[in-house]
Design an enzyme around this catalytic site. Structure first.
Site, PDB file in Angstrom:
ATOM      1  N   ILE A   1       0.845  -1.206   0.000  1.00  0.00           N
ATOM      2  CA  ILE A   1       0.000   0.000   0.000  1.00  0.00           C
ATOM      3  C   ILE A   1       0.875   1.250   0.000  1.00  0.00           C
ATOM      4  O   ILE A   1       0.429   2.344   0.341  1.00  0.00           O
ATOM      5  CB  ILE A   1      -0.975   0.009   1.189  1.00  0.00           C
ATOM      6  CG1 ILE A   1      -0.231  -0.044   2.525  1.00  0.00           C
ATOM      7  CG2 ILE A   1      -1.938  -1.146   1.091  1.00  0.00           C
ATOM      8  CD1 ILE A   1      -1.154   0.108   3.745  1.00  0.00           C
TER       9      ILE A   1
ATOM     10  N   GLN B   1       3.977   1.043   1.503  1.00  0.00           N
ATOM     11  CA  GLN B   1       4.954   0.904   2.591  1.00  0.00           C
ATOM     12  C   GLN B   1       6.223   0.216   2.125  1.00  0.00           C
ATOM     13  O   GLN B   1       7.241   0.313   2.787  1.00  0.00           O
ATOM     14  CB  GLN B   1       4.314   0.165   3.775  1.00  0.00           C
ATOM     15  CG  GLN B   1       4.374  -1.362   3.745  1.00  0.00           C
ATOM     16  CD  GLN B   1       3.324  -1.995   2.862  1.00  0.00           C
ATOM     17  OE1 GLN B   1       2.819  -1.404   1.920  1.00  0.00           O
ATOM     18  NE2 GLN B   1       2.968  -3.217   3.156  1.00  0.00           N
TER      19      GLN B   1
ATOM     20  N   ALA C   1      -2.173  -3.589  10.813  1.00  0.00           N
ATOM     21  CA  ALA C   1      -1.619  -4.034  12.100  1.00  0.00           C
ATOM     22  C   ALA C   1      -0.088  -4.125  12.081  1.00  0.00           C
ATOM     23  O   ALA C   1       0.487  -4.912  12.832  1.00  0.00           O
ATOM     24  CB  ALA C   1      -2.241  -5.369  12.530  1.00  0.00           C
ATOM     25  N   SER C   2       0.555  -3.320  11.243  1.00  0.00           N
ATOM     26  CA  SER C   2       2.027  -3.283  11.177  1.00  0.00           C
ATOM     27  C   SER C   2       2.607  -4.687  11.137  1.00  0.00           C
ATOM     28  O   SER C   2       3.581  -5.001  11.816  1.00  0.00           O
ATOM     29  CB  SER C   2       2.585  -2.507  12.378  1.00  0.00           C
ATOM     30  OG  SER C   2       2.052  -1.209  12.404  1.00  0.00           O
TER      31      SER C   2
ATOM     32  N   ALA D   1      13.494  -7.943  13.285  1.00  0.00           N
ATOM     33  CA  ALA D   1      12.700  -6.772  12.885  1.00  0.00           C
ATOM     34  C   ALA D   1      11.403  -6.659  13.681  1.00  0.00           C
ATOM     35  O   ALA D   1      10.864  -7.640  14.186  1.00  0.00           O
ATOM     36  CB  ALA D   1      12.370  -6.846  11.397  1.00  0.00           C
TER      37      ALA D   1
ATOM     38  N   GLY E   1       7.559  -4.204  13.404  1.00  0.00           N
ATOM     39  CA  GLY E   1       6.781  -3.382  12.472  1.00  0.00           C
ATOM     40  C   GLY E   1       6.562  -1.999  13.055  1.00  0.00           C
ATOM     41  O   GLY E   1       6.200  -1.851  14.219  1.00  0.00           O
TER      42      GLY E   1
ATOM     43  N   GLY F   1       5.000   0.498  10.851  1.00  0.00           N
ATOM     44  CA  GLY F   1       4.238   1.214   9.828  1.00  0.00           C
ATOM     45  C   GLY F   1       3.221   2.180  10.381  1.00  0.00           C
ATOM     46  O   GLY F   1       3.093   3.312   9.908  1.00  0.00           O
ATOM     47  N   GLU F   2       2.472   1.756  11.394  1.00  0.00           N
ATOM     48  CA  GLU F   2       1.393   2.598  11.887  1.00  0.00           C
ATOM     49  C   GLU F   2       1.867   3.623  12.906  1.00  0.00           C
ATOM     50  O   GLU F   2       1.424   4.768  12.921  1.00  0.00           O
ATOM     51  CB  GLU F   2       0.320   1.728  12.530  1.00  0.00           C
ATOM     52  CG  GLU F   2      -0.378   0.820  11.556  1.00  0.00           C
ATOM     53  CD  GLU F   2      -1.255  -0.153  12.303  1.00  0.00           C
ATOM     54  OE1 GLU F   2      -2.404   0.196  12.552  1.00  0.00           O
ATOM     55  OE2 GLU F   2      -0.771  -1.236  12.658  1.00  0.00           O
TER      56      GLU F   2
END
Lengths: 454, 320
Positions: free
Chosen positions: B34, B36, B75-76, B274, B276, B278-279
């Site tokens: 999307i 990212q 939800a990353s 890693a 997440g 993203g959010e």
């Protein structure tokens, strides 16, 4: 270069994006595609008394008109409470009542005007605080609250909060309103449904969750394997995740999306495009205008958050009580999940031994709110981090000190008793101070997440 | 603070990694890009595991007929969950390559490594084969389909309805922001002079992507804090903006100088450690800005966005 983890390799699809080569849904051109437009409710709450599409169907250029009667299973969502097209009860202004597929936009718009619609308007409730009151008008037949285990709120309880307030040197309380926010992706909602002999259907979608929506659309269309039109299938589980119900008859095509931010986690156009494609036997495209996208697509519902903290003179938070109210709009969408996530982590990245969080998911007659980047944690982070500075302000302390004093350490646990093993709140704050040019006092510089709390 | 993966667990992602007869690879996942950049990350993981060039990996994620299951891009979760699925799939494909190479190099499979576009005996560059040779021999000589499969799903978490006790997420990432603002006490306008964002990401899989995501998310945070309001007369729907002139997302003129600093505290289970983020990149700038406004002029804006009108009203109330 084969060792590429951690390397600044070129973005995989960057060149295609910046040269305009990437194809989004609206770039798909299929000859003979019909244009879809929807008749939307002019009122926020009401009952449809009469809906007459006969004149619209006869308009030149119109290939098909659908209403609730054309939807095999007119309830979808994770909690399947939302109709594709309103049968009788309108719950929000802009809710789709009928949809037209025509040879072009003009013909579709003219046909919409020929649809006869009589509505008995009812009293809408737009304010969640009003909707929570006893005797408030019902915003939906299931009631104005989302129910969890016989409670009208979701809860997280750790320790003894009341005792913490008795022991506190100071009690600090703040009230926050995080407003409704729109995702505003560059690519608005758009769907193209192409029927094939078979029968098979290809959906070109803006979805950010292809399989979720594949399953949901199978449910809406009531598909059995190999039969698009089978009416026998009934939702047994109440779940959107419906197995063996015609996945093979649908192909969901997408995967490259012009921005989502949580605004494309709900089906918004694929169902109507699909139904019209099946009815007309022709490709149908429903492309929302930017206005429709802003007015009627999902959004981050507003949050009313009250935080009350029991604090010691040293700045240690020993108790936190959060009461959070989510304005969910008119349908469940992902709202209950958003509230759950808020309750799990809303108290913030701090070790507070006594926590009480109550999250209310309240239904109003707004368009349905749903997920947006950060789910319920974005408004919680706003409220808790402003609260941290308010605590510092009240105690006359440095806000860095208040945060680092209360920050999670390794081996401590969240309010749901999840033990933490990868913790770096203190280090992230130390790095921030260094980058910002803020000189922290020695004892804060020496602090580490791996040190046990003294 | 933000979790990776769906709260409550139970969210699946699958991946397939196919090694072509020339040693290049195709990774297929069901998650959407999307913006990212998950295609880049999945290609990086595949290249890393197979020891091949990043440019030799193709990513396919474009339909449900061909791509394996994913719960989706939210939800990353994609770098973490799809990343683990892709890593497992690439390792599965590498296992097949090792079976082939063990015969060709007359050694055991566990002596082998994949690196620099070769399959070789660990630490012995003299006993090495180009990966394309191995893939070709496997495909044509041994009639193999060099296809690796991976699936990651965190088990659904049980939850106590009274206490809410549960273990709902894969891992947590951490962030903090620092803002400097200038407040015009005549007009109520707030200018953000500087925004610094500090993150723990577990592992910076691609620092350029990461910095872009942090800046982009921070811009969204600035919008929510300063100008965006879908219901300006909340709770009513009156005067709801229906165009992007009235619904004021930040322009480049509204975005301050931004800097970011990255810390790597590995997650115990994520791919290469890693997490997440993203959010969460939209979460910390807003409160930092509001706290900076308080630091500057002594008012609390607890009802976002911090419009000039609200700032002036708060200044009036404080002065009164």
């Amino acid at each position: 270069m084969s060792n590429v983890i951690g390397q600044r390799v070129t973005r995989y699809d960057g060149m295609a994006h910046v040269t305009g080569e990437t194809k989004f849904v609206d770039d798909q051109v299929v000859p003979g595609t019909l244009t879809v437009k929807a008749l939307r409710s002019p009122v926020s709450k009401g009952k449809i008394k009469n809906l007459d599409i006969s004149a619209a169907e006869k308009m030149p250029g119109v290939a098909g008109v659908i209403t609730a009667a054309d939807v095999p299973c007119n309830a979808f969502g994770l909690i399947p409470d939302q109709p594709v097209l309103v049968g009788e009860d309108i719950r929000y202004k802009g809710e789709a009542i009928a949809a037209v597929a025509a040879v072009d936009e003009d013909a579709a718009m003219e046909a919409l005007e020929k649809i006869g619609l009589e509505i008995e308007e009812q009293q809408a409730v737009l304010d969640p605080l009003e909707a929570m009151k006893d005797g408030a008008p019902q915003t939906r037949p299931e009631g104005n609250f989302q129910i969890w285990d016989d409670n009208n709120y979701r809860q997280v309880n750790l320790g003894d909060v009341d005792k913490a307030f008795e022991q506190a040197d100071e009690i600090v309380e703040s009230v926050h309103l995080h407003p409704s926010v729109e995702h505003a992706p560059m690519e608005p909602i758009c769907s193209l449904a192409v029927p094939h002999a078979g029968p098979k259907l290809t959906i070109y979608t803006v979805s950010q969750a292809l399989y979720f929506h594949l399953g949901m659309l199978c449910g809406i269309l009531q598909m059995e394997p190999g039969d698009l039109h089978c009416k026998q299938w009934k939702a047994k589980t109440g779940s959107a995740w419906r197995h063996n119900t015609g996945y093979a008859d649908l192909n969901y095509v997408g995967g490259t999306v012009g921005g989502g931010f949580g605004g494309k986690n709900d089906i918004m156009a694929d169902h109507v495009a699909a139904l019209l494609a099946l009815k007309t036997g022709r490709p149908c495209k429903w492309r929302w205008t930017r206005a429709e996208d802003l007015l009627y697509s999902t959004f981050r519902g507003a949050w009313h958050i009250t935080i009350k903290d029991a604090v010691t003179k040293q700045g240690r938070i020993i108790g936190r009580q959060m009461t959070s109210i989510r304005d969910a709009g008119s349908y469940a969408s992902l709202n209950p999940y958003v509230v759950e996530k808020h309750c799990y982590l809303g108290a913030g990245p701090y070790f507070i031994p006594n926590v009480r969080v109550r999250g209310y998911c309240v239904y109003t007659n707004k368009p349905p709110a749903s997920s947006m980047r950060g789910f319920g944690i974005t408004p919680a982070a706003f409220a808790t981090e402003v609260q941290m500075d308010q605590i510092a302000d009240r105690l006359g302390m440095d806000p860095w000190e208040v945060r680092m004093t209360n920050a999670f350490r390794k081996g401590e646990f969240t309010p749901t008793k999840r033990i933490l093993n990868s913790v770096a709140v203190i280090e992230v704050l130390q790095n921030l101070a260094a980058k910002a040019g803020v000189e922290l006092p020695g004892h804060l510089k020496a602090m580490a997440s791996t040190q046990e709390r003294g | 603070m933000y979790p990776s993966g769906m709260s409550g667990g139970g969210d699946s992602s699958q991946a397939m990694v196919k090694v072509q007869p020339d040693g290049s690879a195709v990774v297929t996942v069901g998650s959407c890009d999307i913006g990212q950049g998950c295609k880049t990350i999945m290609a990086q993981i595949t290249a890393e595991v197979l020891g091949i060039d990043y440019e030799a990996v193709k990513v396919v994620n474009d339909d449900t007929d061909n791509c394996p299951l994913s719960f989706g891009t939210f939800a990353s979760r994609v770098t973490y969950v799809d990343g683990l699925a892709t890593k497992l799939a690439a390792e599965d494909a590498r296992r097949i390559l090792f079976e082939v190479a063990a015969v060709m190099l007359e050694c055991s499979e566990d002596e082998l490594e994949a690196i620099d576009n070769q399959i070789r005996v660990k630490g012995n560059p003299d006993k090495a084969l180009p990966i394309g040779e191995v893939a070709g021999a496997g495909t044509f000589g041994m009639r193999k389909l060099i296809l690796g499969l991976g699936h990651y799903m965190r088990d659904p978490a049980a939850m106590d309805p009274e206490t809410g006790e549960c273990d709902p997420f894969c891992t947590l990432a951490w962030a903090a922001s620092y803002a400097e603002v200038e407040v015009d006490t005549e007009t109520g306008e707030v200018e953000i002079l500087r925004l610094v964002n500090s993150y723990d990401v577990g592992k910076a899989m691609n620092p350029t992507h990461l910095e872009g995501q942090i800046d982009g998310g921070a811009t969204m945070g600035v919008g929510a804090a300063m100008s965006e309001n879908l219901h300006p007369f909340y709770p009513s729907l009156d005067f709801q903006p229906d165009n992007l002139g009235d619904y004021a997302i930040p322009t480049t003129m509204d975005v301050p100088d931004m800097e970011s600093v990255i810390y790597e505290c590995p997650s115990t289970n994520g791919p290469y450690g890693a997490k997440g983020i993203g959010e969460m990149t939209a979460n910390t700038p807003g409160p930092a800005i509001v706290n900076a406004i308080h630091d500057a002029v002594g008012i609390w804006i607890t009802n976002l966005p911090a419009t000039p009108e609200k700032v002036l009203r708060a200044l009036d109330a404080k002065g009164a």
